[in-house]
Design a protein around this motif. Sequence first.
Motif, PDB file in Angstrom:
ATOM      1  N   PHE A   1       0.813  -1.212   0.000  1.00 34.64           N
ATOM      2  CA  PHE A   1       0.000   0.000   0.000  1.00 34.64           C
ATOM      3  C   PHE A   1       0.850   1.267   0.000  1.00 34.64           C
ATOM      4  N   ILE A   2       2.052   1.196   0.524  1.00 31.43           N
ATOM      5  CA  ILE A   2       2.850   2.408   0.670  1.00 31.43           C
ATOM      6  C   ILE A   2       3.216   3.032  -0.676  1.00 31.43           C
ATOM      7  N   THR A   3       3.301   2.210  -1.725  1.00 34.95           N
ATOM      8  CA  THR A   3       3.591   2.747  -3.048  1.00 34.95           C
ATOM      9  C   THR A   3       2.474   3.674  -3.495  1.00 34.95           C
ATOM     10  N   THR A   4       1.241   3.236  -3.333  1.00 38.69           N
ATOM     11  CA  THR A   4       0.104   4.030  -3.776  1.00 38.69           C
ATOM     12  C   THR A   4      -0.201   5.170  -2.826  1.00 38.69           C
ATOM     13  N   VAL A   5      -0.259   4.888  -1.544  1.00 38.24           N
ATOM     14  CA  VAL A   5      -0.651   5.890  -0.564  1.00 38.24           C
ATOM     15  C   VAL A   5       0.474   6.881  -0.283  1.00 38.24           C
ATOM     16  N   GLY A   6       1.673   6.378  -0.122  1.00 33.29           N
ATOM     17  CA  GLY A   6       2.784   7.235   0.270  1.00 33.29           C
ATOM     18  C   GLY A   6       3.723   7.609  -0.855  1.00 33.29           C
ATOM     19  N   GLU A   7       3.402   7.176  -2.096  1.00 34.35           N
ATOM     20  CA  GLU A   7       4.270   7.432  -3.244  1.00 34.35           C
ATOM     21  C   GLU A   7       5.720   7.067  -2.924  1.00 34.35           C
ATOM     22  N   THR A   8       5.900   5.912  -2.300  1.00 28.96           N
ATOM     23  CA  THR A   8       7.207   5.470  -1.829  1.00 28.96           C
ATOM     24  C   THR A   8       7.400   3.992  -2.143  1.00 28.96           C
ATOM     25  N   ARG A   9       8.592   3.628  -2.546  1.00 29.60           N
ATOM     26  CA  ARG A   9       8.949   2.222  -2.716  1.00 29.60           C
ATOM     27  C   ARG A   9       9.746   1.784  -1.503  1.00 29.60           C
ATOM     28  N   VAL A  10       9.468   0.591  -1.022  1.00 35.35           N
ATOM     29  CA  VAL A  10      10.211   0.041   0.097  1.00 35.35           C
ATOM     30  C   VAL A  10      11.234  -0.932  -0.485  1.00 35.35           C
ATOM     31  N   LEU A  11      12.502  -0.622  -0.298  1.00 36.21           N
ATOM     32  CA  LEU A  11      13.595  -1.455  -0.818  1.00 36.21           C
ATOM     33  C   LEU A  11      14.316  -2.082   0.367  1.00 36.21           C
ATOM     34  N   ASN A  12      14.504  -3.388   0.272  1.00 35.85           N
ATOM     35  CA  ASN A  12      15.044  -4.083   1.437  1.00 35.85           C
ATOM     36  C   ASN A  12      16.567  -4.159   1.480  1.00 35.85           C
ATOM     37  N   GLU A  13      17.253  -3.568   0.484  1.00 31.73           N
ATOM     38  CA  GLU A  13      18.708  -3.577   0.521  1.00 31.73           C
ATOM     39  C   GLU A  13      19.254  -2.413  -0.298  1.00 31.73           C
ATOM     40  N   PRO A  14      20.444  -1.933   0.025  1.00 31.57           N
ATOM     41  CA  PRO A  14      21.074  -0.862  -0.753  1.00 31.57           C
ATOM     42  C   PRO A  14      21.485  -1.367  -2.145  1.00 31.57           C
ATOM     43  N   LEU A  15      21.626  -0.456  -3.095  1.00 28.65           N
ATOM     44  CA  LEU A  15      22.045  -0.831  -4.447  1.00 28.65           C
ATOM     45  C   LEU A  15      23.374  -1.575  -4.447  1.00 28.65           C
ATOM     46  N   ALA A  16      24.281  -1.202  -3.577  1.00 30.65           N
ATOM     47  CA  ALA A  16      25.591  -1.875  -3.531  1.00 30.65           C
ATOM     48  C   ALA A  16      25.442  -3.355  -3.199  1.00 30.65           C
ATOM     49  N   VAL A  17      24.507  -3.700  -2.341  1.00 31.74           N
ATOM     50  CA  VAL A  17      24.271  -5.104  -1.997  1.00 31.74           C
ATOM     51  C   VAL A  17      23.639  -5.816  -3.192  1.00 31.74           C
ATOM     52  N   SER A  18      22.662  -5.159  -3.840  1.00 31.80           N
ATOM     53  CA  SER A  18      22.050  -5.740  -5.041  1.00 31.80           C
ATOM     54  C   SER A  18      23.105  -5.965  -6.114  1.00 31.80           C
ATOM     55  N   TRP A  19      24.002  -4.996  -6.295  1.00 32.50           N
ATOM     56  CA  TRP A  19      25.061  -5.111  -7.309  1.00 32.50           C
ATOM     57  C   TRP A  19      25.925  -6.344  -7.036  1.00 32.50           C
ATOM     58  N   THR A  20      26.326  -6.522  -5.794  1.00 34.41           N
ATOM     59  CA  THR A  20      27.156  -7.679  -5.444  1.00 34.41           C
ATOM     60  C   THR A  20      26.410  -8.987  -5.699  1.00 34.41           C
ATOM     61  N   LYS A  21      25.167  -9.064  -5.282  1.00 33.14           N
ATOM     62  CA  LYS A  21      24.386 -10.285  -5.486  1.00 33.14           C
ATOM     63  C   LYS A  21      24.248 -10.615  -6.975  1.00 33.14           C
ATOM     64  N   ILE A  22      23.916  -9.614  -7.771  1.00 36.18           N
ATOM     65  CA  ILE A  22      23.689  -9.850  -9.205  1.00 36.18           C
ATOM     66  C   ILE A  22      24.997 -10.170  -9.923  1.00 36.18           C
ATOM     67  N   THR A  23      26.059  -9.413  -9.652  1.00 33.14           N
ATOM     68  CA  THR A  23      27.329  -9.699 -10.339  1.00 33.14           C
ATOM     69  C   THR A  23      27.887 -11.060  -9.942  1.00 33.14           C
ATOM     70  N   ASP A  24      27.728 -11.436  -8.680  1.00 33.76           N
ATOM     71  CA  ASP A  24      28.185 -12.765  -8.238  1.00 33.76           C
ATOM     72  C   ASP A  24      27.396 -13.888  -8.913  1.00 33.76           C
ATOM     73  N   ALA A  25      26.133 -13.619  -9.226  1.00 34.80           N
ATOM     74  CA  ALA A  25      25.264 -14.640  -9.801  1.00 34.80           C
ATOM     75  C   ALA A  25      25.231 -14.605 -11.339  1.00 34.80           C
ATOM     76  N   TRP A  26      25.847 -13.584 -11.948  1.00 36.84           N
ATOM     77  CA  TRP A  26      25.789 -13.440 -13.416  1.00 36.84           C
ATOM     78  C   TRP A  26      26.450 -14.644 -14.077  1.00 36.84           C
ATOM     79  N   PRO A  27      25.772 -15.297 -15.033  1.00 34.39           N
ATOM     80  CA  PRO A  27      26.371 -16.453 -15.717  1.00 34.39           C
ATOM     81  C   PRO A  27      27.616 -16.025 -16.497  1.00 34.39           C
ATOM     82  N   SER A  28      28.633 -16.870 -16.501  1.00 33.19           N
ATOM     83  CA  SER A  28      29.871 -16.504 -17.202  1.00 33.19           C
ATOM     84  C   SER A  28      29.821 -16.896 -18.656  1.00 33.19           C
TER      85      SER A  28
END
Length: 184
Positions: A157-184
């Motif tokens: 509901f917060i996206t619609t009511v509060g015009e806010t996205r709730v993100l559970n991790e910083p971009l740096a953590v997402s970057w590490t997860k995705i780059t570590d998992a990227w197929p070679s």
Amino acid sequence: MTTAAEAGGGPSPALARLWAGWRSSYITRITNDHAEVRPDDAGRSLFERILHSGLPDDETYIVWRGSGCFAVLNAFPYGSGHLMVLPNAAAADLGDLAPEVAAELWVGVQAGVAAIRAAYAPDGVNVGINLGAGAGAGIPDHLHVHCLPRWSGDTNFITTVGETRVLNEPLAVSWTKITDAWPS
């Protein structure tokens, strides 16, 4: 409680709609008010400026570089792990891509989806592209394919009511997860 579908009056709950009316004004505001999304004086798109910034990938959040395409985390994600795959050179439409770039774009999308699945184990993955401002492209001069993990019940509901996205991790953590998992 009787659902609208059971009463013969509408779609089943599986077809319920969650309207995010705020999104349209957000896209218009971003497109019209922010110079950073428009080409610079040299004609380079925002994504070309990121790609050729000379900054390390862990600062630009570039997760993959191919010969004609690259993938980068969305700096304004719908959720953690939201990445975009795009050609190195700005192209507004799929028909503007050379065949080898179009082929590599899809290879990047497939690898991105595989990385998202490996890094996040989501219930599903959205893959989409908005071609042109009328289709919702916030940066219409440089097409990009969105890939993002999704989970059953991940609407909030917060996206619609509060015009806010709730993100559970910083971009740096997402970057590490995705780059570590990227197929070679």
